[in-house]
Scaffold this motif. Sequence first.
Motif, PDB file in Angstrom:
ATOM      1  N   LYS A 267       0.703  -0.945   0.155  1.00 55.58           N
ATOM      2  CA  LYS A 267       0.086  -0.059   0.003  1.00 55.58           C
ATOM      3  C   LYS A 267       0.940   1.345   0.023  1.00 55.58           C
ATOM      4  O   LYS A 267       1.757   1.201   0.750  1.00 55.58           O
ATOM      5  CB  LYS A 267      -1.040   0.073   1.143  1.00 55.58           C
ATOM      6  CG  LYS A 267      -2.019   1.086   1.492  1.00 55.58           C
ATOM      7  CD  LYS A 267      -2.667   1.208   2.754  1.00 55.58           C
ATOM      8  CE  LYS A 267      -3.282  -0.150   2.924  1.00 55.58           C
ATOM      9  NZ  LYS A 267      -4.019   0.065   4.284  1.00 55.58           N
ATOM     10  N   ASP A 353     -11.818   4.024   5.802  1.00 60.76           N
ATOM     11  CA  ASP A 353     -12.233   3.048   6.608  1.00 60.76           C
ATOM     12  C   ASP A 353     -13.505   2.505   5.985  1.00 60.76           C
ATOM     13  O   ASP A 353     -14.161   1.400   5.948  1.00 60.76           O
ATOM     14  CB  ASP A 353     -12.377   3.007   8.044  1.00 60.76           C
ATOM     15  CG  ASP A 353     -10.946   2.956   8.593  1.00 60.76           C
ATOM     16  OD1 ASP A 353      -9.936   2.398   7.930  1.00 60.76           O
ATOM     17  OD2 ASP A 353     -10.792   3.484   9.857  1.00 60.76           O
ATOM     18  N   ASP A 356     -13.398   0.928   2.910  1.00 58.78           N
ATOM     19  CA  ASP A 356     -12.946  -0.701   2.927  1.00 58.78           C
ATOM     20  C   ASP A 356     -14.129  -1.507   3.224  1.00 58.78           C
ATOM     21  O   ASP A 356     -14.431  -2.599   3.009  1.00 58.78           O
ATOM     22  CB  ASP A 356     -11.810  -0.577   3.761  1.00 58.78           C
ATOM     23  CG  ASP A 356     -10.477  -0.336   3.010  1.00 58.78           C
ATOM     24  OD1 ASP A 356     -10.420  -0.278   1.888  1.00 58.78           O
ATOM     25  OD2 ASP A 356      -9.617   0.258   3.869  1.00 58.78           O
ATOM     26  N   ARG A 360     -15.488  -4.704   1.483  1.00 62.97           N
ATOM     27  CA  ARG A 360     -15.517  -6.253   1.871  1.00 62.97           C
ATOM     28  C   ARG A 360     -16.988  -6.558   2.209  1.00 62.97           C
ATOM     29  O   ARG A 360     -17.109  -7.868   2.281  1.00 62.97           O
ATOM     30  CB  ARG A 360     -14.731  -6.033   3.363  1.00 62.97           C
ATOM     31  CG  ARG A 360     -13.544  -6.024   3.360  1.00 62.97           C
ATOM     32  CD  ARG A 360     -13.132  -6.055   4.986  1.00 62.97           C
ATOM     33  NE  ARG A 360     -13.242  -4.787   5.772  1.00 62.97           N
ATOM     34  CZ  ARG A 360     -12.201  -3.829   5.961  1.00 62.97           C
ATOM     35  NH1 ARG A 360     -11.142  -3.922   5.293  1.00 62.97           N
ATOM     36  NH2 ARG A 360     -12.664  -2.781   6.789  1.00 62.97           N
ATOM     37  N   ARG A 433      -7.949  -5.110  -3.282  1.00 60.39           N
ATOM     38  CA  ARG A 433      -7.497  -5.207  -2.204  1.00 60.39           C
ATOM     39  C   ARG A 433      -6.866  -4.287  -1.598  1.00 60.39           C
ATOM     40  O   ARG A 433      -6.460  -3.173  -2.066  1.00 60.39           O
ATOM     41  CB  ARG A 433      -6.105  -6.207  -2.397  1.00 60.39           C
ATOM     42  CG  ARG A 433      -6.629  -7.454  -2.912  1.00 60.39           C
ATOM     43  CD  ARG A 433      -5.313  -8.574  -3.333  1.00 60.39           C
ATOM     44  NE  ARG A 433      -4.643  -7.834  -4.322  1.00 60.39           N
ATOM     45  CZ  ARG A 433      -3.389  -7.523  -3.999  1.00 60.39           C
ATOM     46  NH1 ARG A 433      -2.708  -7.390  -2.997  1.00 60.39           N
ATOM     47  NH2 ARG A 433      -2.676  -6.835  -5.004  1.00 60.39           N
ATOM     48  N   ASP A 434      -6.812  -4.060  -0.287  1.00 60.12           N
ATOM     49  CA  ASP A 434      -6.497  -2.930   0.641  1.00 60.12           C
ATOM     50  C   ASP A 434      -4.962  -2.911   0.924  1.00 60.12           C
ATOM     51  O   ASP A 434      -4.248  -1.962   1.161  1.00 60.12           O
ATOM     52  CB  ASP A 434      -6.998  -2.463   1.879  1.00 60.12           C
ATOM     53  CG  ASP A 434      -6.702  -3.872   2.913  1.00 60.12           C
ATOM     54  OD1 ASP A 434      -6.057  -4.779   2.606  1.00 60.12           O
ATOM     55  OD2 ASP A 434      -7.416  -3.778   4.046  1.00 60.12           O
ATOM     56  N   GLU A 439      -3.294   5.095  -2.128  1.00 61.34           N
ATOM     57  CA  GLU A 439      -4.203   6.081  -1.263  1.00 61.34           C
ATOM     58  C   GLU A 439      -3.588   7.422  -1.383  1.00 61.34           C
ATOM     59  O   GLU A 439      -2.455   7.771  -1.058  1.00 61.34           O
ATOM     60  CB  GLU A 439      -3.961   5.599  -0.025  1.00 61.34           C
ATOM     61  CG  GLU A 439      -4.588   4.125   0.303  1.00 61.34           C
ATOM     62  CD  GLU A 439      -4.556   3.801   1.792  1.00 61.34           C
ATOM     63  OE1 GLU A 439      -5.181   2.652   1.977  1.00 61.34           O
ATOM     64  OE2 GLU A 439      -4.078   4.576   2.566  1.00 61.34           O
TER      65      GLU A 439
END
Length: 456
Positions: A267, A353, A356, A360, A433-434, A439
């Motif tokens: 990341k 968050d 995400d 998810r 995927r995180d 970012e």
Amino acid sequence: MRLSKLRASLAFAIVSLAGCAGPRHPNEVTLKVALPATHFRLENGLEVLLHEDHSTSDVVVNLRYHVGSKDDPEGRSGFAHLYEHMMFLGTKHVGDDGFAAALEKIGVREFNATTNEDRTEYYDIVPARQLPAALWLEATRMAYPLDAVEQQNFDREREVVKNEWRERYDNVPLGHLHNLVREAVFPAGHPYHHPTIGRPTDLDRATLEEARAFGATYYTPVNATLVIAGDFDKNQAHELVARYFGNIPSGKPNAPKSLRFQKIIGKKRIVVEADVETPRVVLAWPIPPPHTRGYDELMIAAGYATGWANYELVATSKMARLAWTDVDTGRLGSILSITVDLEPNGNPEKAIDAIDDEIRRIPDHRDWPDFSDRRTARMTSAVLGLQSIDNRAAWMQESLSLFGTHDVSQSELQRIQDIHAPNMVAATTEYLRDTGRIEVVVRPKRGAPRAGRVVQ
């Protein structure tokens, strides 16, 4: 306009069928599309496609050169785009007023050119009776590129492109954000690393001699495809193409660039300061090119994620003003990004968050009552886009480039039709995927450049 009411004069058939074989949602439709055309190649290598549609009184001449910013010489970012501008300056056969004035004299309805990472495309929409003139003009600038361009013309056009950079990036709030994301997703050495428009410092180093060499390499029949669509007779058009383009030297074919798709490992965060009112976050992932497995699945998944994010961040918590999805496409890879504009007191970390959490939710979700509607919407949009002859010409160009045949509309629609919720879930798990993304966090700061500057 409902699909069942599409005009028969579109020169292609669209049929809606229900209850097809296999597991289908009750409201699903299968669209059938056909784009008839004559396909041939001149002896000098020019590929030609003729698509007749006598419901219109116009003709589209679409000429694609298989060169884009990925082919820019080292240290000369923006060269393909700059050369596109030069091609409108005319030739000794056209006159000092340039190509645009010559087109206007024959009553052109619309004309333009675009350059992206992979190709440069010129198109003219003219009255049907002016097809010979439009073909002659395109053949002339292919045969005699830049032969009337002097240094002062070159310098002036280069300044036009640099001003375009300022208008698009330097003078726009957060104007540099797009290029920061691109450079991070496609690292140095990748053909997509630099912006198509080019960096001003590289443009300053470009020379007229280099431009002439660039044209001699790429602007040749063997590296070009011509599509004619609209109201014409294919036999007459065939003869005109052979007459005007047939004697142009073929040139040398340029091998297409290929690159294995690359995911981001880990990341990476970029912090940007800008003189703007509100914070912003951007999450960006490398994803497959269009028309390949995973692309449309991810477009549908991103629609779900941003819809849920808007409900959570905008409607419920009042933390943000808007969340949306962007996609930057290319044959060597694409970028999918989710952007959130926050309220002035919005917390970027909480926004990340929340996104995400929504992503998810996709693998954990079990009920997709509107999935087939979203899939059908993508199919319907693709079909409706083919109503105009200029869009059809552009799509047939893309089909030839990607698949080697002019009409893959039906197979492309079938590929989308065959996407089901488990395919979307699998693509989401594989690509969004995180631990494999970029970012970007934008912090408002008074006095910083409006376009943004990297501070971390």
